[in-house]
Design an enzyme around this catalytic site. Structure first.
Site, PDB file in Angstrom:
ATOM      1  N   ASP A 176       0.844  -1.193   0.000  1.00  0.00           N
ATOM      2  CA  ASP A 176       0.000   0.000   0.000  1.00  0.00           C
ATOM      3  C   ASP A 176       0.881   1.245   0.000  1.00  0.00           C
ATOM      4  OD1 ASP A 176      -1.961   1.913   0.340  1.00  0.00           O
ATOM      5  OD2 ASP A 176      -3.056   0.744   1.832  1.00  0.00           O
ATOM      6  N   ARG A 178      -0.209   4.475  -0.685  1.00  0.00           N
ATOM      7  CA  ARG A 178      -1.049   5.669  -0.808  1.00  0.00           C
ATOM      8  C   ARG A 178      -0.657   6.766   0.180  1.00  0.00           C
ATOM      9  NH1 ARG A 178      -6.753   2.662  -0.627  1.00  0.00           N
ATOM     10  NH2 ARG A 178      -5.613   1.462   0.919  1.00  0.00           N
TER      11      ARG A 178
END
Ligand SMILES: [Zn+2]
Length: 254
Positions: A176, A178
């Site tokens: 991840d 982000r």
């Protein structure tokens, strides 16, 4: 599109009060809005207030200079994020908030490989039912931050036995990647009180609190489990720390 002329004085006069400059650690954020946006939500027309923002490394205070530069900046080649606001988001004591990561296949095509499209519409409906809230649509979060082309490659790996996490890692990405900094800056401009986050992902709550977002609680968003996304949702629950409720699944992009 090539630039044909400079921005007119009349256009500037209209836009001046509708664009805010937000100073951020990465440079500047220009926030334009609110714009009345009537939306079709499960057959009903609901009016949201829509804002869009642009993050740049340079800082210009003069709105004329900013707009003048944008007309030749080829912005359509890049994605801009935006936010839908409903009700008295600034003042309401308890407001719902969805940080929605863009999912080209799920949100636009209605792909059943994930439940992003379902979560998008469902969170908007929950915000309307609640009376106040906002949905931030994060345009640079495709495939948990790996981009659309890489997501297509990850899907091919998944068709060949990889799970979601293995596919991302197989392509050299962290699971991840982000970032929420600009979204949090924008949110803080629209509201200073804490929000209740709509998500099934406790890691996202922790990441957002870490990044400085005041969060008062979490409301889960479940549904739309099918034969096409079941394995994928199970990976999310087992490998990425999503909470399972009533044997239903969640979306890897949540
Ligand atoms: Zn999706």
């Amino acid at each position: 599109m090539s630039k044909v002329q400079t921005v007119s004085k009349q256009a500037l006069a209209v836009l001046e009060d509708k664009i805010q400059l937000i100073h951020s650690s990465q440079g500047s954020i220009y926030l334009v809005g609110p714009i009345n946006l009537p939306l079709n939500l499960f057959g009903e027309t609901v009016v949201f207030q829509w804002y869009c923002w642009l993050q740049t490394k340079e800082e210009k205070e003069d709105i004329h200079q900013i707009i003048d530069k944008l007309s030749s900046a080829n912005l359509a080649e890049f994605q801009q994020s935006s936010v839908l606001v409903y009700g008295d988001f600034e003042h309401e004591e308890d407001a719902l908030m969805r940080m929605h990561s863009i999912c080209h296949t799920g949100d636009i095509f209605g792909s059943k490989r994930c439940d992003c499209g379902y979560q998008l519409k469902e969170s908007m409906q929950m915000i309307v039912d609640h009376g106040a809230g906002a949905l931030i649509y994060l345009a640079n979060h495709e495939g948990r931050g790996i981009g659309l082309f890489s997501k297509a490659m990850a899907y091919i790996l998944q068709e060949n036995g990889y799970d979601t996490v293995e596919a991302n890692e197989g392509l050299g990405f962290v699971d991840d990647s982000r970032n929420y900094d600009d979204a949090i800056q924008v949110l803080k401009t629209l509201r200073s009180k804490p929000v209740t986050l709509l998500t099934n992902n406790p890691k996202k709550v922790a990441a957002l609190i870490d990044a400085g977002l005041p969060i008062s609680g979490r409301t889960p968003l479940w549904g739309d489990v099918s034969e096409f996304n079941e394995a994928y949702l199970q990976t999310k629950i087992k490998r990425s720390g999503h909470l399972e409720v009533k044997d239903e699944g969640t979306c890897p992009n949540d």
